[in-house]
Design a protein around this motif. Structure first.
Motif, PDB file in Angstrom:
ATOM      1  N   ILE A 126     -13.890  21.598 -69.864  1.00  0.00           N
ATOM      2  CA  ILE A 126     -14.765  20.433 -70.004  1.00  0.00           C
ATOM      3  C   ILE A 126     -14.543  19.758 -71.354  1.00  0.00           C
ATOM      4  CG2 ILE A 126     -17.133  19.594 -69.806  1.00  0.00           C
ATOM      5  CD1 ILE A 126     -16.011  21.003 -67.309  1.00  0.00           C
ATOM      6  N   LEU A 127     -14.507  18.419 -71.332  1.00  0.00           N
ATOM      7  CA  LEU A 127     -14.356  17.620 -72.537  1.00  0.00           C
ATOM      8  C   LEU A 127     -15.683  16.917 -72.817  1.00  0.00           C
ATOM      9  CD1 LEU A 127     -10.928  15.973 -71.638  1.00  0.00           C
ATOM     10  CD2 LEU A 127     -11.323  18.070 -72.945  1.00  0.00           C
ATOM     11  N   PRO A 128     -16.379  17.280 -73.883  1.00  0.00           N
ATOM     12  CA  PRO A 128     -17.699  16.694 -74.155  1.00  0.00           C
ATOM     13  C   PRO A 128     -17.627  15.190 -74.399  1.00  0.00           C
ATOM     14  CG  PRO A 128     -17.299  18.651 -75.502  1.00  0.00           C
ATOM     15  CD  PRO A 128     -15.997  18.284 -74.873  1.00  0.00           C
ATOM     16  N   ASN A 129     -18.733  14.534 -74.083  1.00  0.00           N
ATOM     17  CA  ASN A 129     -18.845  13.096 -74.306  1.00  0.00           C
ATOM     18  C   ASN A 129     -20.161  12.816 -75.033  1.00  0.00           C
ATOM     19  OD1 ASN A 129     -18.971  10.328 -74.288  1.00  0.00           O
ATOM     20  ND2 ASN A 129     -18.676  10.088 -72.079  1.00  0.00           N
ATOM     21  N   PRO A 130     -20.167  12.842 -76.359  1.00  0.00           N
ATOM     22  CA  PRO A 130     -21.413  12.615 -77.106  1.00  0.00           C
ATOM     23  C   PRO A 130     -21.896  11.182 -77.050  1.00  0.00           C
ATOM     24  CG  PRO A 130     -19.559  12.815 -78.612  1.00  0.00           C
ATOM     25  CD  PRO A 130     -19.033  13.145 -77.248  1.00  0.00           C
ATOM     26  N   ILE A 131     -21.047  10.272 -76.591  1.00  0.00           N
ATOM     27  CA  ILE A 131     -21.405   8.856 -76.567  1.00  0.00           C
ATOM     28  C   ILE A 131     -22.071   8.455 -75.261  1.00  0.00           C
ATOM     29  CG2 ILE A 131     -20.489   6.508 -76.781  1.00  0.00           C
ATOM     30  CD1 ILE A 131     -18.202   7.676 -78.420  1.00  0.00           C
ATOM     31  N   GLY A 132     -21.682   9.095 -74.154  1.00  0.00           N
ATOM     32  CA  GLY A 132     -22.194   8.715 -72.845  1.00  0.00           C
ATOM     33  C   GLY A 132     -22.556   9.913 -72.002  1.00  0.00           C
ATOM     34  N   THR A 133     -22.706   9.669 -70.698  1.00  0.00           N
ATOM     35  CA  THR A 133     -23.150  10.731 -69.784  1.00  0.00           C
ATOM     36  C   THR A 133     -22.016  11.273 -68.932  1.00  0.00           C
ATOM     37  OG1 THR A 133     -23.729   9.100 -68.073  1.00  0.00           O
ATOM     38  CG2 THR A 133     -25.453   9.719 -69.656  1.00  0.00           C
ATOM     39  N   ALA A 134     -20.778  10.842 -69.182  1.00  0.00           N
ATOM     40  CA  ALA A 134     -19.654  11.262 -68.338  1.00  0.00           C
ATOM     41  C   ALA A 134     -18.690  12.151 -69.114  1.00  0.00           C
ATOM     42  CB  ALA A 134     -18.918  10.038 -67.797  1.00  0.00           C
ATOM     43  N   PRO A 135     -18.841  13.482 -69.042  1.00  0.00           N
ATOM     44  CA  PRO A 135     -17.846  14.363 -69.659  1.00  0.00           C
ATOM     45  C   PRO A 135     -16.500  14.228 -68.945  1.00  0.00           C
ATOM     46  CG  PRO A 135     -19.874  15.542 -69.108  1.00  0.00           C
ATOM     47  CD  PRO A 135     -19.936  14.232 -68.410  1.00  0.00           C
ATOM     48  N   GLY A 136     -15.439  14.574 -69.648  1.00  0.00           N
ATOM     49  CA  GLY A 136     -14.118  14.591 -69.042  1.00  0.00           C
ATOM     50  C   GLY A 136     -13.707  16.015 -68.720  1.00  0.00           C
ATOM     51  N   ALA A 137     -12.461  16.188 -68.300  1.00  0.00           N
ATOM     52  CA  ALA A 137     -12.004  17.531 -67.932  1.00  0.00           C
ATOM     53  C   ALA A 137     -10.485  17.597 -67.956  1.00  0.00           C
ATOM     54  CB  ALA A 137     -12.515  17.905 -66.554  1.00  0.00           C
ATOM     55  N   ILE A 138      -9.977  18.817 -68.215  1.00  0.00           N
ATOM     56  CA  ILE A 138      -8.556  19.121 -68.091  1.00  0.00           C
ATOM     57  C   ILE A 138      -8.417  20.205 -67.041  1.00  0.00           C
ATOM     58  CG2 ILE A 138      -6.483  19.980 -69.245  1.00  0.00           C
ATOM     59  CD1 ILE A 138      -7.597  18.943 -71.869  1.00  0.00           C
ATOM     60  N   ILE A 139      -7.581  19.966 -66.035  1.00  0.00           N
ATOM     61  CA  ILE A 139      -7.376  20.936 -64.954  1.00  0.00           C
ATOM     62  C   ILE A 139      -5.884  21.240 -64.872  1.00  0.00           C
ATOM     63  CG2 ILE A 139      -7.736  21.442 -62.522  1.00  0.00           C
ATOM     64  CD1 ILE A 139      -9.456  18.413 -63.677  1.00  0.00           C
ATOM     65  N   GLU A 140      -5.534  22.506 -64.913  1.00  0.00           N
ATOM     66  CA  GLU A 140      -4.137  22.922 -64.789  1.00  0.00           C
ATOM     67  C   GLU A 140      -3.989  23.797 -63.548  1.00  0.00           C
ATOM     68  OE1 GLU A 140      -2.008  23.942 -68.560  1.00  0.00           O
ATOM     69  OE2 GLU A 140      -4.037  23.944 -69.420  1.00  0.00           O
ATOM     70  N   LYS A 141      -2.993  23.475 -62.716  1.00  0.00           N
ATOM     71  CA  LYS A 141      -2.744  24.276 -61.507  1.00  0.00           C
ATOM     72  C   LYS A 141      -1.315  24.055 -61.035  1.00  0.00           C
ATOM     73  CE  LYS A 141      -4.389  25.386 -56.881  1.00  0.00           C
ATOM     74  NZ  LYS A 141      -5.325  25.086 -55.779  1.00  0.00           N
ATOM     75  N   ASN A 142      -0.646  25.146 -60.745  1.00  0.00           N
ATOM     76  CA  ASN A 142       0.711  25.109 -60.184  1.00  0.00           C
ATOM     77  C   ASN A 142       1.679  24.264 -61.026  1.00  0.00           C
ATOM     78  OD1 ASN A 142      -0.260  26.676 -58.030  1.00  0.00           O
ATOM     79  ND2 ASN A 142      -0.729  24.862 -56.796  1.00  0.00           N
ATOM     80  N   GLY A 143       1.572  24.407 -62.356  1.00  0.00           N
ATOM     81  CA  GLY A 143       2.479  23.689 -63.232  1.00  0.00           C
ATOM     82  C   GLY A 143       2.153  22.225 -63.421  1.00  0.00           C
ATOM     83  N   LYS A 144       1.061  21.770 -62.851  1.00  0.00           N
ATOM     84  CA  LYS A 144       0.627  20.383 -62.986  1.00  0.00           C
ATOM     85  C   LYS A 144      -0.647  20.336 -63.823  1.00  0.00           C
ATOM     86  CE  LYS A 144       3.686  18.781 -59.918  1.00  0.00           C
ATOM     87  NZ  LYS A 144       4.671  17.706 -60.121  1.00  0.00           N
ATOM     88  N   THR A 145      -0.807  19.234 -64.558  1.00  0.00           N
ATOM     89  CA  THR A 145      -2.005  19.067 -65.379  1.00  0.00           C
ATOM     90  C   THR A 145      -2.642  17.719 -65.066  1.00  0.00           C
ATOM     91  OG1 THR A 145      -1.063  20.365 -67.186  1.00  0.00           O
ATOM     92  CG2 THR A 145      -2.924  18.931 -67.726  1.00  0.00           C
ATOM     93  N   ALA A 146      -3.935  17.756 -64.794  1.00  0.00           N
ATOM     94  CA  ALA A 146      -4.707  16.535 -64.575  1.00  0.00           C
ATOM     95  C   ALA A 146      -5.756  16.428 -65.679  1.00  0.00           C
ATOM     96  CB  ALA A 146      -5.375  16.544 -63.202  1.00  0.00           C
ATOM     97  N   ILE A 147      -5.801  15.302 -66.331  1.00  0.00           N
ATOM     98  CA  ILE A 147      -6.784  15.042 -67.379  1.00  0.00           C
ATOM     99  C   ILE A 147      -7.662  13.886 -66.921  1.00  0.00           C
ATOM    100  CG2 ILE A 147      -7.155  14.379 -69.783  1.00  0.00           C
ATOM    101  CD1 ILE A 147      -4.457  15.637 -70.439  1.00  0.00           C
ATOM    102  N   ILE A 148      -8.949  14.146 -66.825  1.00  0.00           N
ATOM    103  CA  ILE A 148      -9.903  13.170 -66.304  1.00  0.00           C
ATOM    104  C   ILE A 148     -10.725  12.621 -67.463  1.00  0.00           C
ATOM    105  CG2 ILE A 148     -11.875  12.854 -64.757  1.00  0.00           C
ATOM    106  CD1 ILE A 148     -10.806  15.259 -63.149  1.00  0.00           C
ATOM    107  N   LEU A 149     -10.661  11.307 -67.664  1.00  0.00           N
ATOM    108  CA  LEU A 149     -11.339  10.659 -68.781  1.00  0.00           C
ATOM    109  C   LEU A 149     -12.258   9.542 -68.284  1.00  0.00           C
ATOM    110  CD1 LEU A 149      -8.272  10.267 -71.186  1.00  0.00           C
ATOM    111  CD2 LEU A 149     -10.027  12.045 -71.264  1.00  0.00           C
ATOM    112  N   PRO A 150     -13.312   9.236 -69.034  1.00  0.00           N
ATOM    113  CA  PRO A 150     -14.189   8.133 -68.639  1.00  0.00           C
ATOM    114  C   PRO A 150     -13.492   6.791 -68.761  1.00  0.00           C
ATOM    115  CG  PRO A 150     -14.821   8.991 -70.780  1.00  0.00           C
ATOM    116  CD  PRO A 150     -13.780   9.925 -70.246  1.00  0.00           C
ATOM    117  N   GLY A 151     -14.028   5.787 -68.096  1.00  0.00           N
ATOM    118  CA  GLY A 151     -13.412   4.471 -68.079  1.00  0.00           C
ATOM    119  C   GLY A 151     -13.618   3.633 -69.328  1.00  0.00           C
ATOM    120  N   PRO A 152     -14.860   3.529 -69.855  1.00  0.00           N
ATOM    121  CA  PRO A 152     -15.071   2.668 -71.020  1.00  0.00           C
ATOM    122  C   PRO A 152     -14.228   3.115 -72.212  1.00  0.00           C
ATOM    123  CG  PRO A 152     -17.169   3.262 -70.011  1.00  0.00           C
ATOM    124  CD  PRO A 152     -16.127   4.099 -69.348  1.00  0.00           C
ATOM    125  N   PRO A 153     -13.434   2.229 -72.801  1.00  0.00           N
ATOM    126  CA  PRO A 153     -12.560   2.619 -73.921  1.00  0.00           C
ATOM    127  C   PRO A 153     -13.312   3.245 -75.091  1.00  0.00           C
ATOM    128  CG  PRO A 153     -11.918   0.472 -73.085  1.00  0.00           C
ATOM    129  CD  PRO A 153     -13.196   0.824 -72.401  1.00  0.00           C
TER     130      PRO A 153
END
Length: 424
Positions: A126-153
């Protein structure tokens, strides 16, 4: 490592919102040597988003998503990433508590729909988000990595810098090849002319050089590849290439990387304890507004006059009627009198004037659209220079401002070298 950036949000496809996040992330990834092969933008449609995510996971090592982490029914990025990676969604109690506290600080009850933002694919970091309500995340599986980030810059950028950057550095390791980048900034010479002067440098074995045309200046982008252990060699290669470019282009090089013409001019004026005033016609106050963008501009900028009409040129700046009648408002003579007039009125050390035809109308065969005169007045005398710019109205105005700033810079350089006003 091959990467893909997927931005979600129908507002991006409608042109209501500019996707600055993709630009920001690509620059960051490139500096780590991670090649971004695809930018994909998809609307808030679950079927199309799932298709895009499956394609991205299949063809890329690293997937970064922005957007779709809100509390509404069409915010489905996490859920669809979980589906594509065949992972269950589970509640993260720490994230839920942070969201509750977020609303508590605002003295507002948390809507039940916001609980959705605390669910993540199983195994997520889990990636904390002190500015808003949408934390991000890093998921690793089968040699692939997905990083999920909020939309507002304003939420995405600090999350990437504070949490994702270090993770990516860990993932690529010290032996991975990275890009060492430098940008040399140039004014007063076009792209084709630069390419001609630098022709043999465009094919160096250890440094790649690309020319990037900006509205009011040219950027020369230098890139040298190397690992963490060979970064010193790459840095030396960049230094050698930059030194050669500066030698060939001379004073047309005004800065590099994050330096700006405005910043350099402001720093030089402050260093020499010089004040400046402006007299503007065709730029309509844009030059003065630009000078005041610089922090601490009150130390050097006294103010200015926007004298669009001939009558105000006479009344406020002391431009002579016979000069206007004989040479016209757009002329070297008027530019000189405008500059000297504002210098005497303001008591500034240095003064600069602009007069020209920004267009699209008002031009003639003798004085076409884009014709501009810039005057500089100093204790040593008065000097004016003629320019012929091309493009639409705003381009002419911006180019005039940049040329005026460059005129100040050139004056200060010449003064340091003991040259007279107008030399060089």
């Amino acid at each position: 490592m091959k990467a893909e950036i997927v931005a979600t949000g129908t507002e991006l496809l409608l042109g209501e919102t500019l996707n600055t996040s993709a630009h920001y992330l690509t620059g960051k990834l490139s500096s780590l040597g991670i090649e971004v092969d695809y930018h994909t933008t998809v609307g808030d449609n679950s079927e199309r988003l799932e298709q895009v995510l499956r394609q991205a996971i299949d063809r890329s090592d690293l997937l970064i998503t922005t957007g779709g982490l809100g509390p509404t029914a069409d915010d489905l990025t996490k859920e669809l990433v979980a589906k594509v990676l065949d992972l269950q969604m589970e509640l993260d109690q720490a994230s839920l508590q942070q969201i509750v506290q977020f609303f508590g600080r605002r003295k507002a009850p948390m809507p039940s729909s916001n609980e959705k933002q605390a669910y993540f694919p199983k195994g997520s970091k889990i990636l904390p988000n002190p500015i808003g309500t949408a934390p991000g995340a890093i998921i690793e599986k089968n040699g692939k990595t997905a990083i999920i980030l909020p939309g507002p810059p304003f939420e995405m950028k600090p999350m990437f810098d504070d949490y994702v950057w270090s993770e990516l550095q860990r993932m690529i390791g010290p032996d991975s090849e990275r890009m060492n980048e430098r940008v040399v900034k140039v004014f007063g010479i076009g792209e084709s002319a630069i390419e001609e002067v630098l022709d043999d440098l465009m094919h160096l074995p250890d440094v790649s050089i690309a020319l990037l045309a900006k509205r009011a200046e040219m950027h020369i982008r230098l890139v040298a590849r190397g690992t963490e252990t060979t970064s010193r060699i790459a840095e030396d290669s960049l230094n050698h290439a930059e030194d050669e470019i500066r030698q060939r282009l001379g004073d047309k090089v005004f800065g590099r990387d994050q330096e700006t013409m405005l910043g350099i001019v402001g720093q030089t004026l402050k260093k020499n304890h010089w004040t400046i005033a402006t007299a503007e016609s065709c730029t309509g106050g844009l030059l003065g507004a630009t000078l005041t963008q610089e922090s601490g501009s009150s130390e050097f900028y006294l103010g200015g006059v926007v004298s669009y009409s001939n009558s105000l040129k006479q009344q406020l700046l002391g431009v002579q009627e016979k000069t206007l009648n004989q040479f016209g408002a757009v002329s070297e003579e008027v530019a000189r009198e405008m500059a000297e007039g504002i210098r005497l009125k303001s008591g500034s050390d240095l003064a600069i004037s602009t007069t020209g035809i920004a267009g699209p109308g008002g031009g003639s065969d003798l004085k076409p659209v884009g014709l501009v005169y810039i005057g500089i007045a100093s204790p040593e005398g008065v000097y004016a220079q003629k320019f012929q710019f091309y493009g639409e109205r705003e381009s002419v105005r911006q180019l005039t401002v940049q040329a005026a700033l460059n005129g100040i810079r050139q004056y200060m350089l010449n003064k340091e070298r003991g040259l007279l006003l107008g030399d060089g």
